[in-house]
Design a protein around this motif. Structure first.
Motif, PDB file in Angstrom:
ATOM      1  N   LEU A 155       0.823  -1.313  -0.062  1.00  0.00           N
ATOM      2  CA  LEU A 155       0.151   0.041   0.091  1.00  0.00           C
ATOM      3  C   LEU A 155       0.918   1.204  -0.015  1.00  0.00           C
ATOM      4  O   LEU A 155       0.669   2.140  -0.556  1.00  0.00           O
ATOM      5  N   CYS A 156       2.081   1.086   0.786  1.00  0.00           N
ATOM      6  CA  CYS A 156       2.843   2.218   0.795  1.00  0.00           C
ATOM      7  C   CYS A 156       3.547   2.543  -0.587  1.00  0.00           C
ATOM      8  O   CYS A 156       3.743   3.586  -1.109  1.00  0.00           O
ATOM      9  N   ASP A 157       4.142   1.463  -1.312  1.00  0.00           N
ATOM     10  CA  ASP A 157       4.631   1.656  -2.489  1.00  0.00           C
ATOM     11  C   ASP A 157       3.662   2.247  -3.506  1.00  0.00           C
ATOM     12  O   ASP A 157       4.175   2.907  -4.167  1.00  0.00           O
ATOM     13  N   ILE A 158       2.683   1.477  -3.669  1.00  0.00           N
ATOM     14  CA  ILE A 158       1.755   2.175  -4.659  1.00  0.00           C
ATOM     15  C   ILE A 158       1.233   3.813  -4.366  1.00  0.00           C
ATOM     16  O   ILE A 158       1.326   4.556  -5.227  1.00  0.00           O
ATOM     17  N   SER A 159       0.766   4.135  -3.108  1.00  0.00           N
ATOM     18  CA  SER A 159       0.366   5.304  -2.970  1.00  0.00           C
ATOM     19  C   SER A 159       1.621   6.448  -2.963  1.00  0.00           C
ATOM     20  O   SER A 159       1.488   7.521  -3.336  1.00  0.00           O
ATOM     21  N   LEU A 160       2.566   6.186  -2.203  1.00  0.00           N
ATOM     22  CA  LEU A 160       3.993   6.981  -2.202  1.00  0.00           C
ATOM     23  C   LEU A 160       4.347   7.117  -3.831  1.00  0.00           C
ATOM     24  O   LEU A 160       4.582   8.455  -4.142  1.00  0.00           O
ATOM     25  N   ASN A 161       4.468   6.260  -4.555  1.00  0.00           N
ATOM     26  CA  ASN A 161       4.817   6.271  -5.977  1.00  0.00           C
ATOM     27  C   ASN A 161       3.825   7.149  -6.783  1.00  0.00           C
ATOM     28  O   ASN A 161       4.145   7.881  -7.811  1.00  0.00           O
ATOM     29  N   THR A 162       2.514   7.080  -6.590  1.00  0.00           N
ATOM     30  CA  THR A 162       1.608   7.865  -7.211  1.00  0.00           C
ATOM     31  C   THR A 162       1.582   9.171  -6.843  1.00  0.00           C
ATOM     32  O   THR A 162       1.615   9.919  -7.849  1.00  0.00           O
ATOM     33  N   GLN A 163       1.899   9.579  -5.622  1.00  0.00           N
ATOM     34  CA  GLN A 163       2.215  10.835  -5.260  1.00  0.00           C
ATOM     35  C   GLN A 163       3.572  11.410  -5.881  1.00  0.00           C
ATOM     36  O   GLN A 163       3.459  12.596  -6.521  1.00  0.00           O
TER      37      GLN A 163
END
Length: 376
Positions: free
Chosen positions: A120-128
């Motif tokens: 969840l961190c990977d996807i959300s952080l990289n989206t930001q």
């Protein structure tokens, strides 16, 4: 949608970028805190067979893989601004929970949750991060991943100090969870709403050279395969580098520096990534780093135990781990940057498709060196 992201709250681009970097730092610190204490956690639960410990570690990538569709849905539904906060706090709390687990079954559940929040961190952080990269109009993704690696390096060093000082994983993980919570409190206001942008012209020119890159799905497939092999390497190094020095090389705790030197070179490589692109180009860089990974593994495999001197043994294996760290450093930020520049689909969904392919590497790596009956 607008072609350029707006600035939420009237903050400057620099403030937003530094705040985003702090979240990458938090994630890297959380990860390295766990990875640096894997041998100690194994000893606490008295797991004596590599096969069984491999099954326990396998729950982390299993959680990451199961979270892939969940991550894509939540980021698309709630937005990465909310999910960055939820996921990083969940990640820190999962680390804390690992420290309070009192049996192997609880440890397995908490490690599974650790894997879920990791993804969840990977996807959300990289989206930001992709949105901020569009805000700047140039490639800065490697700097965020460099920040992650820097924090992971510092986390590995902190873990080394904690081990030498006989600080238990409980107190270590509690301290890290509190620190990450403070980062979220102070940096959350700078997070931005998700927007979409047109593909980057430079990448579009590159992809037009091959029919395989004309459609985003083809691009995601090819980058996903690159990511798959990269995560095989990363997972093997993250999960087993400490145990390799402890159980295979049998070096004293004061010389168990394999994970630390790997992270140092991984960090250095990510900060040098953009410079390497300007000299060699992205395609040639990937070829070079692939050769470095191969050479590093061969060095440790063939020469790692060939010397009786403990100092030489540590030096040779450290050199091999350093080559692997330098080699793996630019692969993940490169493929994320390509997805952000080329994909016409919502970024959360594009990263989910990419992750669906590449994260298979995390499922493969942890248990491949585990055979029933092999004792540490």
């Amino acid at each position: 949608m607008n072609s350029q992201p707006g600035l939420k709250g009237g903050y400057t681009k620099e403030q937003i970028r530094w705040a985003m970097l702090s979240f990458f730092l938090a994630q890297g610190l959380c990860f390295a805190s766990w990875a640096s204490r894997i041998p100690d956690v194994k000893d606490i639960f008295e797991v004596n067979y590599a096969f069984y410990w491999g099954l326990v570690l396998f729950l982390i990538p299993a959680g990451k893989f199961i979270a892939i569709p969940l991550a894509g849905y939540l980021v698309s539904k709630l937005g990465s601004r909310i999910m960055v906060q939820v996921s990083i706090l969940g990640y820190a709390l999962s680390l804390f929970a690992v420290g309070v687990a009192f049996n192997i079954w609880m440890l397995g559940v908490f490690l599974f949750c650790f894997g879920v929040f990791w993804n969840l961190c990977d996807i959300s952080l990289n989206t930001q991060a992709i949105g901020i990269e569009r805000l700047y109009g140039k490639t800065i993704m490697a700097s965020f991943h460099g920040g992650w690696s820097l924090a992971a390096c510092l986390g590995a060093l902190t873990g080394f100090i904690m081990i030498v000082s006989d600080v238990t994983p409980f107190w270590h993980f509690t301290l890290i969870a509190v620190l990450i919570s403070l980062i979220v409190v102070f940096s959350r206001k700078y997070l931005q709403e998700d927007v979409e942008a047109e593909p980057d012209k430079e990448v579009e020119e590159i992809t037009d050279k091959s029919v395989y890159f004309r459609r985003p799905e083809k691009l995601l497939l090819q980058l996903g395969l690159v990511g798959l092999f990269a995560l095989v390497v990363e997972s093997a190094m993250f999960d087993w580098s400490g145990i390799y020095f402890e159980s295979v090389l049998q070096v004293p705790k004061s010389l168990q520096i394999g994970f630390l030197v790997f992270m140092i070179m991984m960090t250095a490589g990510r900060f040098l990534t953009n410079y390497a692109y300007s000299i060699f180009g992205k395609k040639r860089v990937l070829q070079i780093v692939g050769s470095l990974i191969f050479t590093g593994f061969i060095t440790s495999a063939l020469l790692g135990s060939a010397f009786d001197s403990m100092g030489v043994k540590v030096a040779v294996n450290s050199a091999g781990f350093m080559m692997v760290g330098l080699g793996i450093s630019c692969m993940v930020p490169t493929i994320y940057s390509f997805v952000g520049a080329k994909s016409k689909t919502p970024i959360g969904l594009a990263l989910t498709i990419l992750s669906s392919i590449s994260f298979i590497g995390s499922l493969i790596a942890p248990d491949r060196c585990d055979l029933p009956g092999i004792q540490y």
